[in-house]
Scaffold this active site. Structure first.
Site, PDB file in Angstrom:
ATOM      1  N   GLY A 119      41.561  27.875  42.501  1.00 17.11           N
ATOM      2  CA  GLY A 119      41.696  27.428  41.118  1.00 17.11           C
ATOM      3  C   GLY A 119      42.859  28.143  40.448  1.00 17.11           C
ATOM      4  O   GLY A 119      43.832  28.524  41.098  1.00 17.11           O
ATOM      5  N   ARG A 133      30.440  36.753  29.554  1.00 14.04           N
ATOM      6  CA  ARG A 133      30.639  36.940  30.997  1.00 14.04           C
ATOM      7  C   ARG A 133      29.297  37.095  31.702  1.00 14.04           C
ATOM      8  O   ARG A 133      29.132  36.679  32.832  1.00 14.04           O
ATOM      9  CB  ARG A 133      31.513  38.165  31.254  1.00 14.04           C
ATOM     10  CG  ARG A 133      32.954  37.970  30.816  1.00 14.04           C
ATOM     11  CD  ARG A 133      33.824  39.123  31.276  1.00 14.04           C
ATOM     12  NE  ARG A 133      35.218  38.933  30.899  1.00 14.04           N
ATOM     13  CZ  ARG A 133      35.734  39.355  29.755  1.00 14.04           C
ATOM     14  NH1 ARG A 133      34.992  39.978  28.880  1.00 14.04           N
ATOM     15  NH2 ARG A 133      37.021  39.163  29.485  1.00 14.04           N
ATOM     16  N   ASN A 174      34.017  36.783  37.551  1.00 13.09           N
ATOM     17  CA  ASN A 174      33.200  37.397  36.505  1.00 13.09           C
ATOM     18  C   ASN A 174      31.724  37.028  36.626  1.00 13.09           C
ATOM     19  O   ASN A 174      31.416  35.959  37.159  1.00 13.09           O
ATOM     20  CB  ASN A 174      33.710  36.935  35.121  1.00 13.09           C
ATOM     21  CG  ASN A 174      34.908  37.743  34.673  1.00 13.09           C
ATOM     22  OD1 ASN A 174      34.956  38.944  34.863  1.00 13.09           O
ATOM     23  ND2 ASN A 174      35.869  37.068  34.062  1.00 13.09           N
ATOM     24  N   HIS A 205      34.119  45.447  32.579  1.00 13.21           N
ATOM     25  CA  HIS A 205      35.135  44.465  32.173  1.00 13.21           C
ATOM     26  C   HIS A 205      34.396  43.475  31.285  1.00 13.21           C
ATOM     27  O   HIS A 205      33.848  42.482  31.762  1.00 13.21           O
ATOM     28  CB  HIS A 205      35.730  43.764  33.392  1.00 13.21           C
ATOM     29  CG  HIS A 205      36.654  42.636  33.027  1.00 13.21           C
ATOM     30  ND1 HIS A 205      37.718  42.793  32.177  1.00 13.21           N
ATOM     31  CD2 HIS A 205      36.664  41.332  33.389  1.00 13.21           C
ATOM     32  CE1 HIS A 205      38.348  41.631  32.040  1.00 13.21           C
ATOM     33  NE2 HIS A 205      37.715  40.728  32.758  1.00 13.21           N
TER      34      HIS A 205
HETATM   35  N1  LIG Z   1      38.423  39.948  36.610  1.00 15.12           N
HETATM   36  C1  LIG Z   1      39.252  39.422  35.724  1.00 15.12           C
HETATM   37  O1  LIG Z   1      39.996  40.134  35.062  1.00 15.12           O
HETATM   38  C2  LIG Z   1      39.284  37.920  35.547  1.00 15.12           C
HETATM   39  C3  LIG Z   1      40.297  37.305  34.802  1.00 15.12           C
HETATM   40  C4  LIG Z   1      40.308  35.925  34.700  1.00 15.12           C
HETATM   41  C5  LIG Z   1      39.313  35.168  35.315  1.00 15.12           C
HETATM   42  N2  LIG Z   1      38.333  35.792  36.004  1.00 15.12           N
HETATM   43  C6  LIG Z   1      37.281  35.044  36.691  1.00 15.12           C
HETATM   44  O2  LIG Z   1      37.821  34.506  37.903  1.00 15.12           O
HETATM   45  C7  LIG Z   1      37.033  33.391  38.306  1.00 15.12           C
HETATM   46  C8  LIG Z   1      37.946  32.206  38.651  1.00 15.12           C
HETATM   47  O3  LIG Z   1      38.614  31.755  37.479  1.00 15.12           O
HETATM   48  P1  LIG Z   1      39.596  30.473  37.564  1.00 15.12           P
HETATM   49  O4  LIG Z   1      40.190  30.331  36.209  1.00 15.12           O
HETATM   50  O5  LIG Z   1      40.460  30.562  38.755  1.00 15.12           O
HETATM   51  O6  LIG Z   1      38.508  29.310  37.798  1.00 15.12           O
HETATM   52  P2  LIG Z   1      38.796  27.864  38.456  1.00 15.12           P
HETATM   53  O7  LIG Z   1      37.649  27.002  38.072  1.00 15.12           O
HETATM   54  O8  LIG Z   1      40.182  27.406  38.123  1.00 15.12           O
HETATM   55  O9  LIG Z   1      38.744  28.164  40.038  1.00 15.12           O
HETATM   56  C9  LIG Z   1      37.581  28.559  40.691  1.00 15.12           C
HETATM   57  C10 LIG Z   1      37.632  27.942  42.070  1.00 15.12           C
HETATM   58  O10 LIG Z   1      36.547  28.464  42.843  1.00 15.12           O
HETATM   59  C11 LIG Z   1      36.157  27.428  43.742  1.00 15.12           C
HETATM   60  N3  LIG Z   1      34.845  27.715  44.317  1.00 15.12           N
HETATM   61  C12 LIG Z   1      33.628  27.610  43.749  1.00 15.12           C
HETATM   62  N4  LIG Z   1      32.676  27.968  44.628  1.00 15.12           N
HETATM   63  C13 LIG Z   1      33.309  28.303  45.783  1.00 15.12           C
HETATM   64  C14 LIG Z   1      32.866  28.770  47.056  1.00 15.12           C
HETATM   65  N5  LIG Z   1      31.562  28.955  47.310  1.00 15.12           N
HETATM   66  N6  LIG Z   1      33.809  29.016  47.995  1.00 15.12           N
HETATM   67  C15 LIG Z   1      35.115  28.834  47.738  1.00 15.12           C
HETATM   68  N7  LIG Z   1      35.597  28.403  46.550  1.00 15.12           N
HETATM   69  C16 LIG Z   1      34.690  28.138  45.590  1.00 15.12           C
HETATM   70  C17 LIG Z   1      36.190  26.172  42.870  1.00 15.12           C
HETATM   71  O11 LIG Z   1      36.232  24.985  43.634  1.00 15.12           O
HETATM   72  C18 LIG Z   1      37.480  26.412  42.072  1.00 15.12           C
HETATM   73  O12 LIG Z   1      38.603  25.815  42.695  1.00 15.12           O
HETATM   74  C19 LIG Z   1      36.050  33.138  37.141  1.00 15.12           C
HETATM   75  O13 LIG Z   1      34.797  33.724  37.425  1.00 15.12           O
HETATM   76  C20 LIG Z   1      36.709  33.853  35.976  1.00 15.12           C
HETATM   77  O14 LIG Z   1      35.783  34.203  34.964  1.00 15.12           O
HETATM   78  C21 LIG Z   1      38.303  37.142  36.131  1.00 15.12           C
END
Ligand SMILES: NC(=O)c1ccc[n+]([C@@H]2O[C@H](COP(=O)([O-])OP(=O)(O)OC[C@H]3O[C@@H](n4cnc5c(N)ncnc54)[C@H](O)[C@@H]3O)[C@@H](O)[C@H]2O)c1
Length: 306
Positions: free
Chosen positions: A10, A87, A119, A174
């Protein structure tokens, strides 16, 4: 050539893959459960590499076996926070996804270092640690560079000082209970309070805490460019054995008086993963805030079964 797998293709996963490619840290495997998505993103990224003369190959796949031989696995798979969600609301659904991904990592990339991004970050990292069964030094969470980066950006915009001269640190969750440390934030070699009054610093801390939600409010989905940049620095620290001090969600085993929990603390990252946790000398107030943040994380972790 090192191999870096990014699980989840994603927004954050593809941003991280792009920034890892820009640094030519290794070949990249992009994984996702959605057919065609990682393959299409990989093609796009390979074209990027061609244009920019980056000698890196990106492969998209829906088959976890393709992560075999990975040095580092970045986990971004999961659901994102919607405007009305915290979160922690994401906890139960994403925990199931992280458990599934972690079992595959254990099977196909048993020697890898794992950087969790999904998250709620600290509890998902704990979930990956418990499910992979890896040593804690090989399982860590990304977020600290993002939160400190947001704080540094505000200081930069207020003071007009180069980012290179602004350094800071964050501890704890976080999330809303994160503990930014203005006392240990430096501009050049002097503490931040020499440049900003207490009220302005407090406003900057609050704006940092709310920055993630503000991005979601404005554009409708969560940050991904900045997370991708930060992830690439953690991957680089491991691949190049940099021994860089990076705020990282790490397993506390007596550190800061806490056990069996993941929280953000300053860590030395190198080829071994989290090679050392640095214990800062905190004031009573900072320590109390850190304890309160750990309490939030323990409550969240207690909702999960392993
Ligand atoms: N730690 C941080 O600082 C931080 C910052 C931003 C986002 N995030 C988190 O990162 C995560 C991803 O965010 P994003 O914007 O890329 O979301 P997104 O929806 O664009 O992408 C997530 C992807 O994960 C895939 N997915 C779901 N289940 C799966 C599985 N079992 N195996 C493989 N792929 C799978 C989905 O198909 C999707 O393509 C979220 O949980 C978000 O909250 C964390």
């Amino acid at each position: 050539m090192p191999l870096i797998t990014v699980v989840g293709s994603g927004r954050v996963g593809t941003s991280a893959a792009l920034q890892v490619a820009m640094r030519e840290l290794g070949d990249i495997v992009l994984l996702d459960i959605v057919p065609g998505l990682p393959q299409g993103e990989a093609l796009d990224l390979n074209h990027t590499c061609a244009i920019l003369d980056l000698d890196v190959d990106v492969r998209g796949s829906n088959d976890y076996r393709d992560m075999e031989g990975s040095d580092v696995v970045v986990v971004t798979a999961g659901l994102t926070r919607k405007p009305d969600m915290t979160r922690l609301d994401l906890l139960l659904k994403n925990a199931e996804i992280i458990k599934d991904v972690s079992r595959h990592i254990r099977e196909y990339a048993p020697r890898s270092k794992v950087i969790v991004v999904t998250n709620p970050l600290d509890v998902m990292t704990y979930t990956a640690y418990k499910t992979t069964g890896f040593e804690s030094s090989r399982v860590m969470g990304f977020s600290g560079l993002l939160d400190v980066g947001r704080f540094r950006q505000i200081i930069h915009s207020r003071l007009g000082v180069s980012y290179k001269s602004i350094r800071g640190m964050v501890l704890g969750e976080h999330g809303d209970s994160m503990v930014l440390l203005p006392r240990l934030t430096h501009v050049g070699v002097e503490p931040l309070h020499r440049f900003m009054d207490e009220k302005t610093i407090a406003e900057a801390v609050e704006a940092t805490r709310k920055a993630g939600a503000e991005i979601i409010r404005l554009k409708g989905w969560s940050a991904h460019h900045a997370p991708g940049a930060g992830v690439s620095l953690m991957v680089q620290a491991i691949i190049k054995d940099e021994k860089a001090v990076i705020p990282t969600s790490a397993y506390l085993d007596g550190h800061y008086g806490e056990r069996d929990i993941y929280a953000v603390v300053p860590c030395v990252l190198g080829a071994g993963g989290v090679e050392k946790i640095i214990e800062l000398e905190l004031t009573d107030e900072e320590r109390a805030k850190f304890k309160a943040s750990i309490k939030v994380l323990r409550e969240a972790a207690s909702q999960l079964k392993f």
